[in-house]
Design an enzyme around this catalytic site. Structure first.
Site, short mmCIF file in Angstrom:
data_model
loop_
_atom_site.label_atom_id
_atom_site.label_comp_id
_atom_site.label_asym_id
_atom_site.label_seq_id
_atom_site.Cartn_x
_atom_site.Cartn_y
_atom_site.Cartn_z
N GLU A 79 0.83 -1.20 0.00
CA GLU A 79 0.00 0.00 0.00
C GLU A 79 0.87 1.26 0.00
O GLU A 79 1.81 1.37 0.78
CB GLU A 79 -0.90 -0.01 1.23
CG GLU A 79 -1.82 1.20 1.34
CD GLU A 79 -2.62 1.21 2.64
OE1 GLU A 79 -3.56 2.00 2.74
OE2 GLU A 79 -2.28 0.42 3.55
N CYS A 91 -5.66 -2.72 2.37
CA CYS A 91 -5.56 -2.68 3.84
C CYS A 91 -6.83 -3.16 4.54
O CYS A 91 -7.19 -4.32 4.52
CB CYS A 91 -5.17 -1.27 4.27
SG CYS A 91 -4.75 -1.12 6.02
N LYS A 115 -9.92 2.67 -3.34
CA LYS A 115 -10.39 2.06 -2.10
C LYS A 115 -11.82 2.49 -1.78
O LYS A 115 -12.13 3.69 -1.77
CB LYS A 115 -9.45 2.43 -0.95
CG LYS A 115 -9.73 1.69 0.35
CD LYS A 115 -8.68 2.03 1.40
CE LYS A 115 -8.89 1.24 2.68
NZ LYS A 115 -7.90 1.58 3.72
#
Length: 507
Positions: free
Chosen positions: A272, A382, A330
């Site tokens: 990430e 994540c 995301k």
């Protein structure tokens, strides 16, 4: 035992709450990295006993709060590390913010205890264990969904080393959570001499027995279709230096050079925000590098930030280039980490993690999977891997699951280990390999059975190469979703109610 429980309920309220807090903290030992699965059952049995023996709903509320305080206070203590180390607010403010976060989580258990007490005393047709299970599951569901939710440390994660782990492909994390809570509350009813009902206990025996059968005689709903040689690069860049210009240049050079050394892999994955420059800057800069990757049939997947043309909106993204393509934004942002609920009222907290981390925008709900050669890869950044339904919605179009993370925020705490454990549950539920690349660890390959097959050491600059297996087909959970859990709860309610009617009619 029932006399002992009765005497216990007569203890001073402060002592009872202390016992509740200690029992809640014991529950954390069921989760990674401890894996002592009976610990969580201790927490839930005590929680149920405190509800059952409470003289009033208000008492039940505070007793439930005490168990939750111990559980979440110990279980998410790693949040303090990120705030204290990188929030630039000082240890006292960091502790207060962490405490506030824990108290918010406690509210859901407290309200569940309060609701359970009312249901038990106003609808006695069903046993206390059923009402406690329903109330707590609703509370956990609310905790998992409000303001994007925080579905961390759900009851079902406590059973990784038990037979119940085999139920994940059938009903997912919510089915195992329901069984854990129902089992614990039924035990509490037996200990307190409350009617647990034979029919309910029989259902639990059948479920545990079925899980044991699946553990020894597994059923496969998926088929292997190929392999993908994959290299994961763990940069181990210090969090407080990551965004500095000099560090960003050196880090990017390391990732590129290490990738060139692994062009025999079909897929190379960076963690990430491995690249700290914006996607709009990097795409033209990477043109020749992307061509070199494509010429060797290698796909690079990396985390990268992106910014809107007007420079107002930031996105946490994952990009596939080389012999693959795709850009994913995301969807699920971390509350108080990547966005601030009600930010107009609590604006000063926006600086806790530093800009732009507190002002990310979420991506669209319907985004395609990334393409890696001929394979489809479902991406999760994540925190997104904790959302079972989000993973489930993308499995049908994927041959692998990939999650990139930067758990460097949490130092040497057990936060990264809990995060890895959650990824193992997603692999088992979906019947897919999970490829997990992180900045500081824990970088790993997880097979379709939820087992770690290769793992890199934490806090080392290293690479990890393995063959990831591609699978097609779907598990019952991917097909049915919540329905197996809802069916179980419906059967428990129906059997318990019918059992109560039979007892009333029996002279």
């Amino acid at each position: 035992m029932s006399r002992l429980v009765t005497q216990f309920s007569k203890l001073p309220p402060v002592i009872i709450c202390i016992i509740g807090t200690i029992s809640g903290a014991i529950g954390v030992t069921s989760f990674s990295p401890f894996h002592f699965w009976p610990g969580y059952f201790v927490s839930l049995v005590v929680f149920s006993l405190l509800v059952i023996t409470s003289p009033t709903a208000k008492t039940s509320f505070w007793r439930g709060s005490s168990v939750a305080l111990g559980f979440f206070g110990a279980g998410v203590s790693w949040v303090y590390v990120s705030i204290a180390e990188y929030g630039q607010v000082g240890t006292v403010i960091a502790a207060l913010i962490t405490l506030a976060f824990v108290l918010v989580l406690c509210v859901f258990w407290a309200l569940s205890a309060w609701a359970s007490w009312h249901l038990i005393h106003h609808f006695s047709q069903l046993p206390a264990s059923v009402w406690i299970t329903l109330a707590l599951l609703i509370g956990e569901f609310a905790r998992s969904t409000l303001f994007t939710g925080f579905p961390w440390l759900l009851p079902g994660y406590a059973i990784e080393n038990t037979w119940l782990f085999e139920l994940l492909p059938i009903g997912g994390i919510w089915l195992t959570s329901a069984v854990v809570v129902l089992t614990s509350s039924a035990i509490a009813c037996v200990l307190s001499n409350k009617p647990a009902q034979l029919s309910l206990i029989s259902v639990l025996f059948i479920i545990w027995g079925s899980a044991a059968y699946l553990a020894y005689f597994p059923v496969s709903w998926i088929q292997q279709t190929g392999t993908l040689k994959t290299t994961l690069i763990q940069g181990n860049v210090k969090q407080d230096e990551k965004w500095l210009p000099q560090t960003a240049r050196e880090s990017l050079a390391y990732y590129q050079q290490t990738t060139i050394e692994h062009l025999d892999s079909e897929l190379v994955v960076w963690p990430e925000t491995a690249i700290t420059y914006a996607y709009s800057q990097m795409k033209p800069y990477f043109s020749s590098f992307s061509k070199e990757l494509a010429d060797t049939n290698t796909t690079l997947i990396t985390g990268i930030p992106d910014v809107s043309p007007d420079k107002k909106d930031y996105y946490n993204a994952i990009w596939a280039t080389g012999d693959g393509f795709g850009l994913y934004y995301k969807r699920r942002l971390v509350p108080f980490g990547e966005y601030i609920p009600f930010s107009e009222y609590i604006g000063p907290i926006l600086d806790v993690f530093g800009m732009p981390m507190s002002s990310f925008k979420s991506g669209d709900e319907n985004q395609p999977v990334l393409q890696v050669g001929e394979w489809g890869v479902a991406p999760f950044i994540c925190y997104e891997i904790v959302y079972a339904e989000q993973v489930r919605s993308m499995v049908r179009d994927s041959d692998f699951l990939i999650t990139i993370s930067n758990d460097g925020w949490f130092g040497t705490s057990f936060g990264p280990w809990q995060h890895l454990q959650i990824a193992k549950f997603r692999a088992k539920e979906a019947g897919r390999y999970v490829i997990r690349a992180t900045n500081t660890g824990i970088t790993a390959f997880i097979n379709e059975k939820g087992e770690v097959v290769a793992q890199a050491p934490q806090f080392e600059r290293t690479t990890l190469t393995a063959d990831a297996k591609a699978f097609s087909g779907v598990t019952p959970y991917v097909y049915w979703g919540y329905w197996p859990t809802l069916l179980l709860l419906l059967l428990c309610v129906a059997f318990s109610y019918l059992n109560g009617l039979v007892k009333k009619r029996t002279p």
